[in-house]
Design a protein around this motif. Structure first.
Motif, PDB file in Angstrom:
ATOM      1  N   MET A 283       0.979  -1.110   0.040  1.00 34.29           N
ATOM      2  CA  MET A 283       0.078   0.072   0.026  1.00 34.29           C
ATOM      3  C   MET A 283       0.741   1.255   0.079  1.00 34.29           C
ATOM      4  SD  MET A 283      -3.125  -1.270   2.531  1.00 34.29           S
ATOM      5  CE  MET A 283      -3.578   0.397   3.200  1.00 34.29           C
ATOM      6  N   ASP A 284       1.864   1.254   0.724  1.00 27.18           N
ATOM      7  CA  ASP A 284       2.826   2.397   0.630  1.00 27.18           C
ATOM      8  C   ASP A 284       3.446   2.572  -0.713  1.00 27.18           C
ATOM      9  OD1 ASP A 284       2.455   2.884   3.421  1.00 27.18           O
ATOM     10  OD2 ASP A 284       4.210   1.640   4.228  1.00 27.18           O
ATOM     11  N   ALA A 285       3.821   1.370  -1.392  1.00 31.08           N
ATOM     12  CA  ALA A 285       4.343   1.846  -2.695  1.00 31.08           C
ATOM     13  C   ALA A 285       3.566   2.197  -3.554  1.00 31.08           C
ATOM     14  CB  ALA A 285       4.969   0.403  -3.332  1.00 31.08           C
ATOM     15  N   GLN A 286       2.063   1.808  -3.648  1.00 26.80           N
ATOM     16  CA  GLN A 286       1.220   2.363  -4.303  1.00 26.80           C
ATOM     17  C   GLN A 286       1.011   4.012  -3.941  1.00 26.80           C
ATOM     18  OE1 GLN A 286      -1.709  -0.667  -3.244  1.00 26.80           O
ATOM     19  NE2 GLN A 286      -1.761  -1.624  -5.270  1.00 26.80           N
ATOM     20  N   ALA A 287       0.871   4.121  -2.737  1.00 28.28           N
ATOM     21  CA  ALA A 287       0.447   5.693  -2.181  1.00 28.28           C
ATOM     22  C   ALA A 287       1.588   6.459  -2.941  1.00 28.28           C
ATOM     23  CB  ALA A 287       0.349   5.820  -0.935  1.00 28.28           C
ATOM     24  N   ALA A 288       2.904   5.814  -2.607  1.00 28.53           N
ATOM     25  CA  ALA A 288       4.182   6.672  -3.404  1.00 28.53           C
ATOM     26  C   ALA A 288       4.175   6.647  -4.693  1.00 28.53           C
ATOM     27  CB  ALA A 288       5.262   6.250  -2.620  1.00 28.53           C
TER      28      ALA A 288
END
Length: 69
Positions: free
Chosen positions: A1-6
């Motif tokens: 999720m962090d990679a998607q948000a970034a």
């Protein structure tokens, strides 16, 4: 999720966490029965190649020895 948000992984990609958990568990299982480090690295590299990585995310892939490819 962090990679998607970034913006490092495609925001439309679903189940990335589940995918990686399955890959990690599978690698652990085959590693415990003596699979070589080279074979495990191939599994890991192939699992990353299957992901919808954006160009920004590709810039962050790699190790201290260099990029995955």
């Amino acid at each position: 999720m962090d990679a998607q948000a970034a913006g490092e992984a495609d925001a439309d990609a679903e189940a990335l966490g589940t995918y990686f958990c399955a890959v990690i568990e599978g690698m652990g299982a085959i590693g415990r029965v003596g699979t070589s480090r080279a074979a495990l690295l191939q599994v890991g590299t192939a699992s990353l190649a299957a992901l919808p990585i954006t160009p920004l995310g590709a810039e962050h892939l790699g190790t201290a020895d260099g990029p995955w490819d």
